[in-house]
Design a protein around this motif. Sequence first.
Motif, short mmCIF file in Angstrom:
data_model
loop_
_atom_site.label_atom_id
_atom_site.label_comp_id
_atom_site.label_asym_id
_atom_site.label_seq_id
_atom_site.Cartn_x
_atom_site.Cartn_y
_atom_site.Cartn_z
N PHE A 195 0.83 -1.21 0.00
CA PHE A 195 0.00 0.00 0.00
C PHE A 195 0.86 1.25 0.00
CE2 PHE A 195 -2.32 3.50 1.80
CZ PHE A 195 -3.55 3.43 1.17
N GLU A 196 1.87 1.25 0.84
CA GLU A 196 2.73 2.44 0.94
C GLU A 196 3.45 2.72 -0.36
OE1 GLU A 196 3.80 2.11 5.70
OE2 GLU A 196 4.67 0.68 4.28
N ALA A 197 3.82 1.67 -1.10
CA ALA A 197 4.54 1.85 -2.35
C ALA A 197 3.62 2.29 -3.48
CB ALA A 197 5.25 0.55 -2.74
N VAL A 198 2.39 1.80 -3.49
CA VAL A 198 1.49 2.03 -4.62
C VAL A 198 0.61 3.26 -4.42
CG1 VAL A 198 -0.39 1.00 -5.98
CG2 VAL A 198 1.51 -0.42 -5.22
N ALA A 199 0.29 3.60 -3.20
CA ALA A 199 -0.65 4.70 -2.92
C ALA A 199 -0.29 6.02 -3.60
CB ALA A 199 -0.78 4.90 -1.41
N PRO A 200 0.99 6.41 -3.68
CA PRO A 200 1.30 7.69 -4.33
C PRO A 200 0.87 7.77 -5.79
CG PRO A 200 3.15 6.98 -2.98
CD PRO A 200 2.19 5.83 -3.03
N ALA A 201 0.65 6.63 -6.44
CA ALA A 201 0.23 6.63 -7.84
C ALA A 201 -1.27 6.90 -7.99
CB ALA A 201 0.57 5.29 -8.50
N VAL A 202 -2.02 6.85 -6.89
CA VAL A 202 -3.47 7.05 -6.95
C VAL A 202 -3.79 8.54 -6.90
CG1 VAL A 202 -5.67 6.57 -5.81
CG2 VAL A 202 -3.86 4.81 -5.85
N PRO A 203 -4.61 9.05 -7.82
CA PRO A 203 -4.96 10.47 -7.80
C PRO A 203 -5.62 10.88 -6.48
CG PRO A 203 -5.69 9.44 -9.85
CD PRO A 203 -5.25 8.33 -8.94
#
Length: 252
Positions: A195-203
């Motif tokens: 989650f921590e790695a992927v969350a920044p890619a979410v608008p």
Amino acid sequence: MNSSNEVAPAVQSILDAARERPGGSSRVAVDDARSLPAAFDAAKADGRNPVVAEVKPTSPTTEGTNEGDPVELAREMVAGGAAALSVLTEPEHFGGSVENYERVREAVDVPVLRKDFLLTESQLDAVEADVVLLIARFLGDDLAPMIDAARERGMGVLVEVHSEDEVAAAVDAGAEIIGINNRDLAALETDLGTFEAVAPAVPESATLLAESGISSAAEVRRMREAGADGLLIGTAIMDGDPRENTSDFVNA
């Protein structure tokens, strides 16, 4: 639909069963769908962590079966402060049913997510749902049409992803509610760092959920600090007193 290559055998078995499962006999229309983002906003305004508590009789990654009545479990979770509920409708591997979903939705006043492996438009017609889960990995190019089909029926849509590439695909398909699954469906291993790695890619405009592997108050705080607007929690709530467990996460 994308190939289901590189998934765990247990997941492959679920997908094989899902492909054979028929849909509804007629098109449904949901006139009174309850909004998941609105429920999250209400919970946060009330000082609660927005928790989606899951009514999950069993699963390939848990031991045993919870024989409790789904309606009573759901009521206890709502009493514990759950902003919304998730109800499994997959029958062969999770012990779920559309009948359980209907009973729970009728008994509570919070949004109820239909959690299943939905692969065809007709499967949306099995039950009137507030929100349905669509898994980007398994729908591929069919994701956008499935999102549109669900919305045409009046349903909200939670799109599940596990990687930055899947976030991009979900956004391109029009997803507005995105859940990052911490469980790798290829290895069935869970890592909250996903989650921590992927969350920044979410608008920032999207409503973002953290899914799987959350089992303590500290982990709730960790996911919230990483950007989660809501948390989908199943086994850690079902294992024990559902009201008390839900309250612990809600008030973490």
